[in-house]
Scaffold this active site. Sequence first.
Site, PDB file in Angstrom:
ATOM      1  N   SER A   1       0.834  -1.216   0.000  1.00 22.89           N
ATOM      2  CA  SER A   1       0.000   0.000   0.000  1.00 22.89           C
ATOM      3  C   SER A   1       0.860   1.255   0.000  1.00 22.89           C
ATOM      4  CB  SER A   1      -0.938  -0.004   1.211  1.00 22.89           C
ATOM      5  OG  SER A   1      -0.204  -0.140   2.410  1.00 22.89           O
TER       6      SER A   1
ATOM      7  N   ASN B   1      -2.051  -2.470  13.248  1.00 21.59           N
ATOM      8  CA  ASN B   1      -3.509  -2.320  13.182  1.00 21.59           C
ATOM      9  C   ASN B   1      -3.991  -1.038  13.874  1.00 21.59           C
ATOM     10  OD1 ASN B   1      -3.253  -4.762  11.994  1.00 21.59           O
ATOM     11  ND2 ASN B   1      -4.196  -5.959  13.636  1.00 21.59           N
TER      12      ASN B   1
ATOM     13  N   THR C   1     -39.760  25.701 -11.408  1.00 11.93           N
ATOM     14  CA  THR C   1     -40.051  24.352 -10.895  1.00 11.93           C
ATOM     15  C   THR C   1     -40.211  23.523 -12.159  1.00 11.93           C
ATOM     16  OG1 THR C   1     -42.448  24.655 -10.875  1.00 11.93           O
ATOM     17  CG2 THR C   1     -41.293  25.238  -8.843  1.00 11.93           C
ATOM     18  N   HIS C   2     -39.773  22.292 -12.132  1.00  9.55           N
ATOM     19  CA  HIS C   2     -39.777  21.418 -13.324  1.00  9.55           C
ATOM     20  C   HIS C   2     -39.000  22.057 -14.476  1.00  9.55           C
ATOM     21  CE1 HIS C   2     -43.214  19.312 -11.379  1.00  9.55           C
ATOM     22  NE2 HIS C   2     -43.562  20.550 -11.040  1.00  9.55           N
TER      23      HIS C   2
ATOM     24  N   SER D   1     -13.135  25.536 -27.969  1.00 10.07           N
ATOM     25  CA  SER D   1     -13.240  24.280 -28.695  1.00 10.07           C
ATOM     26  C   SER D   1     -12.095  24.213 -29.686  1.00 10.07           C
ATOM     27  CB  SER D   1     -14.578  24.240 -29.429  1.00 10.07           C
ATOM     28  OG  SER D   1     -14.493  23.431 -30.576  1.00 10.07           O
TER      29      SER D   1
ATOM     30  N   LYS E   1     -16.797  29.076 -29.369  1.00 14.56           N
ATOM     31  CA  LYS E   1     -17.204  28.418 -28.128  1.00 14.56           C
ATOM     32  C   LYS E   1     -16.548  28.980 -26.879  1.00 14.56           C
ATOM     33  CE  LYS E   1     -19.727  25.253 -27.717  1.00 14.56           C
ATOM     34  NZ  LYS E   1     -19.631  23.866 -27.918  1.00 14.56           N
TER      35      LYS E   1
ATOM     36  N   ASN F   1     -16.936  27.315 -23.226  1.00 15.42           N
ATOM     37  CA  ASN F   1     -17.606  26.235 -22.490  1.00 15.42           C
ATOM     38  C   ASN F   1     -17.347  26.324 -20.992  1.00 15.42           C
ATOM     39  OD1 ASN F   1     -18.443  25.116 -24.952  1.00 15.42           O
ATOM     40  ND2 ASN F   1     -16.547  23.918 -25.131  1.00 15.42           N
TER      41      ASN F   1
ATOM     42  N   GLU G   1     -18.891  21.630 -15.530  1.00 13.59           N
ATOM     43  CA  GLU G   1     -19.215  20.273 -16.010  1.00 13.59           C
ATOM     44  C   GLU G   1     -18.359  19.223 -15.307  1.00 13.59           C
ATOM     45  OE1 GLU G   1     -19.324  19.968 -20.379  1.00 13.59           O
ATOM     46  OE2 GLU G   1     -19.665  22.127 -20.345  1.00 13.59           O
TER      47      GLU G   1
ATOM     48  N   TYR H   1      -9.316  -6.451  12.888  1.00 18.91           N
ATOM     49  CA  TYR H   1      -8.691  -5.995  11.643  1.00 18.91           C
ATOM     50  C   TYR H   1      -8.733  -7.080  10.575  1.00 18.91           C
ATOM     51  CZ  TYR H   1      -5.354  -4.341   8.197  1.00 18.91           C
ATOM     52  OH  TYR H   1      -4.786  -3.945   7.017  1.00 18.91           O
TER      53      TYR H   1
ATOM     54  N   GLN I   1      -7.345  -2.204   4.170  1.00 17.13           N
ATOM     55  CA  GLN I   1      -6.343  -1.405   3.467  1.00 17.13           C
ATOM     56  C   GLN I   1      -6.995  -0.669   2.286  1.00 17.13           C
ATOM     57  OE1 GLN I   1      -2.181  -2.762   3.059  1.00 17.13           O
ATOM     58  NE2 GLN I   1      -2.640  -2.989   0.888  1.00 17.13           N
TER      59      GLN I   1
ATOM     60  N   LYS J   1      -8.189   3.433   2.055  1.00 17.43           N
ATOM     61  CA  LYS J   1      -7.433   4.668   1.835  1.00 17.43           C
ATOM     62  C   LYS J   1      -7.654   5.315   0.480  1.00 17.43           C
ATOM     63  CE  LYS J   1      -4.349   2.964   5.088  1.00 17.43           C
ATOM     64  NZ  LYS J   1      -5.227   1.765   5.044  1.00 17.43           N
TER      65      LYS J   1
HETATM   66  N1  ARG Z   1      -1.146  -1.310   5.174  1.00 22.42           N
HETATM   67  C1  ARG Z   1      -2.075  -1.808   6.145  1.00 22.42           C
HETATM   68  C2  ARG Z   1      -3.423  -1.074   5.980  1.00 22.42           C
HETATM   69  O1  ARG Z   1      -3.441  -0.103   5.321  1.00 22.42           O
HETATM   70  C3  ARG Z   1      -1.555  -1.607   7.505  1.00 22.42           C
HETATM   71  C4  ARG Z   1      -2.039  -2.558   8.524  1.00 22.42           C
HETATM   72  C5  ARG Z   1      -1.520  -3.906   8.266  1.00 22.42           C
HETATM   73  N2  ARG Z   1      -1.766  -4.783   9.343  1.00 22.42           N
HETATM   74  C6  ARG Z   1      -1.612  -6.081   9.214  1.00 22.42           C
HETATM   75  N3  ARG Z   1      -1.820  -6.802  10.246  1.00 22.42           N
HETATM   76  N4  ARG Z   1      -1.301  -6.615   8.069  1.00 22.42           N
HETATM   77  O2  ARG Z   1      -4.425  -1.487   6.493  1.00 22.42           O
END
Ligand code: ARG
Length: 465
Positions: free
Chosen positions: A22, A109, A154-155, A276, A282, A284, A289, A316, A321, A324
Site C-alpha cells: 500500500s 492495526n 419548478t420542473h 473548442s 465556443k 464552455n 461540467e 482488523y 487497506q 485509503k
Molecule cells: N497497510 C495496512 C493497511 O493499510 C496496515 C495494517 C496492516 N496490518 C496487518 N496486520 N497486516 O491497512
Amino acid sequence: MKMWAGRTDGITDAVADEFNSSISFDSRMYAEDIDSSIAHARMLEKTGILSHEDVKKIITGLEEIKKDLEDGKLAIDPAAEDIHMFVEQELTKRIGDAGKKVHTARSRNDQVANDLHLYIRKENRNIFHLIQQLIEVLLAQAEKNKAVIMPGYTHLQRAQPITFGHHLCAYVMMFLRDLDRLNDAYQRTDVSVIGSCALAGTTYPTDRLYEAQLLGFSSVGMNSMDGVSDRDFVIETLSDLAMVMMHLSRLSEEIVLWTSWEFHFVELDDAYTTGSSIMPQKKNSDMAELTRGKTGRVYGDLMALLTVMKGLPLAYNKDMQEDKQPVFDAIDQVKMCLQVNIPMLKTMKAIPENMHRAAQKGFINATDLADYLTKKGMPFRDAYKTAGKLVHLCLARDCVLEELPLEEYRKYSDLFDEDLYRAIALSECVNKRTSLGGTAVSQVENEISRAEKKLKELSDEESIH
Ligand code: ARG
C-alpha cells in the site's frame, strides 16, 4: 525477507508483494505516521517501558527522517510494504537496535487506524476552510444581486419571480449544513485509538490518555477491538463529502444552463472556461461540467468503502487497506472542485437585463393574479381558475398579463380594478413575498445576515477544535 518474518520465512512472491503493498498510496500519511511514533516513544518513556536514551535516539531519528523526506533527501522505498514499515525500517537503519523498540506495545492495526484519524482530522479542517470561503463568495454575490429579478423555476419551467440573491442564498444554506456535518464528523474523527494494539490491548503499562493528549486528540476509543476495526469516521467523512459534491453539482448544472445562449443569465470569467478545438465561437463551462462529473466519482468512493466494510468480522482484516484510496481520492477531488469553484463564482457576473427579460415571459406572475382576486374575496380555487383562463387568453393573443386591457379582465370578474397592474408587476410580486425566508429583498437581506451569523457560529465551533 520481510520485517514480519516469524512463523514464515517472510519470502514472498513478487506478484504477491505488489498486490499486498500500500506504500504507493499510504505514503501520503508519512507525517502523521512519524508524529504518531514520536508520541508513542514519549509515552513509552513516561511509563518506563523504554529508557530515556533509546527514546531520545528514536525521536531524533524520526525527526530527521521527516525532515529528509520533506527536503527531498530521502525517497520512499517502494519495496517497503507500507508507510509504517518504511519508517520503522529507515529508523532502524539509522539508529540501530533502538529503532527496533519503537513498535513496543502497538501494532500496525492500531497504528494505521490512528494515522488515518490524524490525517482525516487534518483534511476535515482544510475542507471546512474551503467551504467557508465558498460561502463568503456566495454571500457577496447574493448581496450584490439581492434585487436582481429572475424567473424561479419548478420542473425547469418558469414558475414565480425571485431574486438572484435569493437563489444564491439557497446554496449558502446547503453549504452551511455541510459545515455543520463536517464539525459533527470531526468529533468522531478526533479520537485516539493507538494503544488498542493488535486487537485486545496490551500487557505493557501504557498510558493511552497521555499519548492521545500528545497528539491533540480530545478523546480515546474505549474498546480495543472497535479501535482497530472502526472505519465509521472515514465513511461519515466520505458521506459528508458526497453531499458537498451533490451541492456543488447542482450549482454546476445551473451554471451550465445559465451560461448557455438560451439563458445567458451569467457570464464566467474567461479564466474558468475553455474553447473548442474546432468551433472558434465556443466558451464552455468545463469547470462546472467537470465538477458535476466528479460527483459520480466521489459517490463511488463512498459506495466502495461501505461495501468493503459490510461483511467484515472483527477485528482488523486486510480488506481495510482498501479504505485509503477512496477517501484520499474523495478528499483530493472535493478540494480541487472547491479551489476552482471559489474563484469562478467570485468572478462570475450576473446579466440582470437577460434575467429580467426571461422573467417577463412565462406568466410567472399568474399566482399573483390569482392572489389579487383572493385578497378581494374570491375563493382561491376559483381565482386560480380565472387566472388560468386569462393566461390562456394571453397565449391566444400572444401577449402577457400586463398588456391585457382592464375591460378584458372585467369580462372574467368585476373584482378587477386598475390596481391589478401594480399587483402583477414583477418587482411587486418579488417584494411582497416578505414571509420568513421569502424572496423579497428585505427578506434576502435578513437571510444574508442570518447566514453570516451562522457562519461565524460554525467557525467559532471549529476554532475550539
Ligand atoms: N497497510 C495496512 C493497511 O493499510 C496496515 C495494517 C496492516 N496490518 C496487518 N496486520 N497486516 O491497512
